[in-house]
Write a protein that holds these residues in place. Structure first.
Motif, mmCIF file in Angstrom:
data_model
loop_
_atom_site.group_PDB
_atom_site.id
_atom_site.type_symbol
_atom_site.label_atom_id
_atom_site.label_comp_id
_atom_site.label_asym_id
_atom_site.label_seq_id
_atom_site.Cartn_x
_atom_site.Cartn_y
_atom_site.Cartn_z
ATOM 1 N N ARG A 236 56.476 126.562 52.019
ATOM 2 C CA ARG A 236 55.776 126.091 53.220
ATOM 3 C C ARG A 236 54.265 126.062 52.992
ATOM 4 O O ARG A 236 53.585 125.110 53.367
ATOM 5 N N GLN A 237 53.765 127.113 52.340
ATOM 6 C CA GLN A 237 52.326 127.228 52.127
ATOM 7 C C GLN A 237 51.780 126.104 51.250
ATOM 8 O O GLN A 237 50.712 125.552 51.515
ATOM 9 N N TYR A 238 52.533 125.781 50.191
ATOM 10 C CA TYR A 238 52.058 124.776 49.228
ATOM 11 C C TYR A 238 52.709 123.415 49.439
ATOM 12 O O TYR A 238 52.498 122.495 48.636
ATOM 13 N N LYS A 239 53.530 123.317 50.503
ATOM 14 C CA LYS A 239 54.174 122.047 50.855
ATOM 15 C C LYS A 239 54.915 121.460 49.653
ATOM 16 O O LYS A 239 54.725 120.291 49.260
ATOM 17 N N THR A 240 55.781 122.291 49.078
ATOM 18 C CA THR A 240 56.543 121.879 47.907
ATOM 19 C C THR A 240 57.954 122.442 48.002
ATOM 20 O O THR A 240 58.327 123.051 49.009
ATOM 21 N N SER A 241 58.753 122.229 46.959
ATOM 22 C CA SER A 241 60.140 122.682 46.976
ATOM 23 C C SER A 241 60.249 124.126 46.495
ATOM 24 O O SER A 241 59.364 124.642 45.803
ATOM 25 N N GLU A 242 61.360 124.773 46.838
ATOM 26 C CA GLU A 242 61.600 126.129 46.353
ATOM 27 C C GLU A 242 61.749 126.141 44.834
ATOM 28 O O GLU A 242 61.335 127.096 44.172
ATOM 29 N N GLN A 243 62.314 125.079 44.265
ATOM 30 C CA GLN A 243 62.445 125.016 42.812
ATOM 31 C C GLN A 243 61.078 124.961 42.142
ATOM 32 O O GLN A 243 60.851 125.613 41.113
ATOM 33 N N ALA A 244 60.163 124.209 42.723
ATOM 34 C CA ALA A 244 58.805 124.161 42.176
ATOM 35 C C ALA A 244 58.152 125.535 42.242
ATOM 36 O O ALA A 244 57.409 125.936 41.334
ATOM 37 N N CYS A 245 58.454 126.286 43.297
ATOM 38 C CA CYS A 245 57.911 127.640 43.428
ATOM 39 C C CYS A 245 58.513 128.567 42.374
ATOM 40 O O CYS A 245 57.816 129.427 41.832
ATOM 41 N N ARG A 246 59.798 128.390 42.071
ATOM 42 C CA ARG A 246 60.421 129.194 41.013
ATOM 43 C C ARG A 246 59.746 128.923 39.665
ATOM 44 O O ARG A 246 59.515 129.842 38.873
ATOM 45 N N GLU A 247 59.440 127.662 39.416
ATOM 46 C CA GLU A 247 58.766 127.308 38.159
ATOM 47 C C GLU A 247 57.377 127.922 38.087
ATOM 48 O O GLU A 247 56.945 128.381 37.027
ATOM 49 N N LEU A 248 56.671 127.958 39.221
ATOM 50 C CA LEU A 248 55.364 128.604 39.268
ATOM 51 C C LEU A 248 55.509 130.098 38.995
ATOM 52 O O LEU A 248 54.702 130.689 38.257
ATOM 53 N N GLN A 249 56.542 130.706 39.564
ATOM 54 C CA GLN A 249 56.781 132.132 39.329
ATOM 55 C C GLN A 249 57.085 132.413 37.859
ATOM 56 O O GLN A 249 56.657 133.442 37.315
ATOM 57 N N ASP B 209 58.719 140.684 38.576
ATOM 58 C CA ASP B 209 60.178 140.647 38.704
ATOM 59 C C ASP B 209 60.565 139.824 39.937
ATOM 60 O O ASP B 209 61.118 140.329 40.897
ATOM 61 N N PHE B 210 60.245 138.538 39.888
ATOM 62 C CA PHE B 210 60.546 137.664 41.012
ATOM 63 C C PHE B 210 62.041 137.374 41.073
ATOM 64 O O PHE B 210 62.697 137.181 40.045
ATOM 65 N N ASP B 211 62.583 137.310 42.282
ATOM 66 C CA ASP B 211 63.936 136.795 42.475
ATOM 67 C C ASP B 211 64.017 136.145 43.849
ATOM 68 O O ASP B 211 63.097 136.244 44.662
ATOM 69 N N ASP B 212 65.134 135.469 44.102
ATOM 70 C CA ASP B 212 65.252 134.694 45.338
ATOM 71 C C ASP B 212 65.312 135.563 46.590
ATOM 72 O O ASP B 212 65.120 135.060 47.709
#
Length: 220
Positions: A63-76, A91-94
């Motif tokens: 929501r913050q970056y107006k992108t997909s959750e998959q894109a956020c996973r790639e950033l992580q 240690d990021f996870d869903d």
């Protein structure tokens, strides 16, 4: 030995703040024979409106970056690789959540008065990113504060006292009015601003130049 004061504006649930701090520590270590550095931490809440109990980190980022959750996973994944190079195990996870950090910042400001900010900040970073602890939970915060040597009863008063919450909000407004919009922000000797998680090399160069300039100014 030349002295430098660094005010760090940051949030303890911001991975870039953790990375920026780790890089700064390496730069300080590199310069330890040249420069004596004093660090002071000040609050910046990524989202002070987060509800008690937190919310999904992935949903928040999307929501913050107006992108997909998959894109956020790639950033992580990218952040995780950068952290690994610095000895940080993100240690990021869903299922990970992001939390309101107002109370944590209240304790960080109290820790400053007790010369205990560094261990407090380091534990907050570690316990959030390694163990996903809820940093809006009173017991979690009090346990951390006690572990780093602060008085539990006094810390409980700091957490619950409205004036401490108001003090944090006031400090945040001051930094916003000063133009701080990106964290981490490092203000060196109350004059020089460095925004974002700068590389170790850039930090070494800038700290050395600022220390040298400050030394010449005092000489005149």
């Amino acid at each position: 030995m030349r002295k430098i004061k660094i005010d760090i504006v940051a949030d303890v649930v911001c991975p870039w703040c953790y990375i920026g701090y780790a890089r700064l520590q390496k730069a300080i270590k590199h310069l330890e024979e040249e420069i004596d550095v004093e660090l002071y931490w000040y609050p910046f809440e990524l989202n002070p409106a987060i509800v008690p109990g937190g919310e999904s980190l992935l949903q928040y980022l999307a929501r913050q970056y107006k992108t997909s959750e998959q894109a956020c996973r790639e950033l992580q994944e990218h952040v995780t690789k950068l952290g690994y190079e610095l000895g940080i195990k993100f240690d990021f996870d869903d299922d990970m959540s992001i939390y309101n950090t107002r109370k944590a910042h209240q304790l960080v400001q109290w820790a400053m008065q007790n010369h205990c900010q560094q261990p407090m900040i380091e534990r907050l970073f570690h316990d959030y990113f390694y163990h996903h602890l809820p940093l809006d939970n009173d017991e979690v915060l009090l346990n951390i504060a006690t572990d780093v040597g602060l008085d539990r009863v006094l810390c409980e008063q700091v957490i619950k006292e409205p004036s401490w919450s108001g003090a944090v909000a006031s400090i945040e407004r001051q930094w916003l009015q000063a133009g701080i919009q990106v964290v981490p922000a490092m203000i060196i000797n109350e004059v020089h601003l460095m925004s974002g998680a700068q590389s170790e090399g850039v930090l070494i160069k800038q700290l050395r130049e600022i220390a040298s300039h400050s030394n010449r100014s005092r000489a005149h």
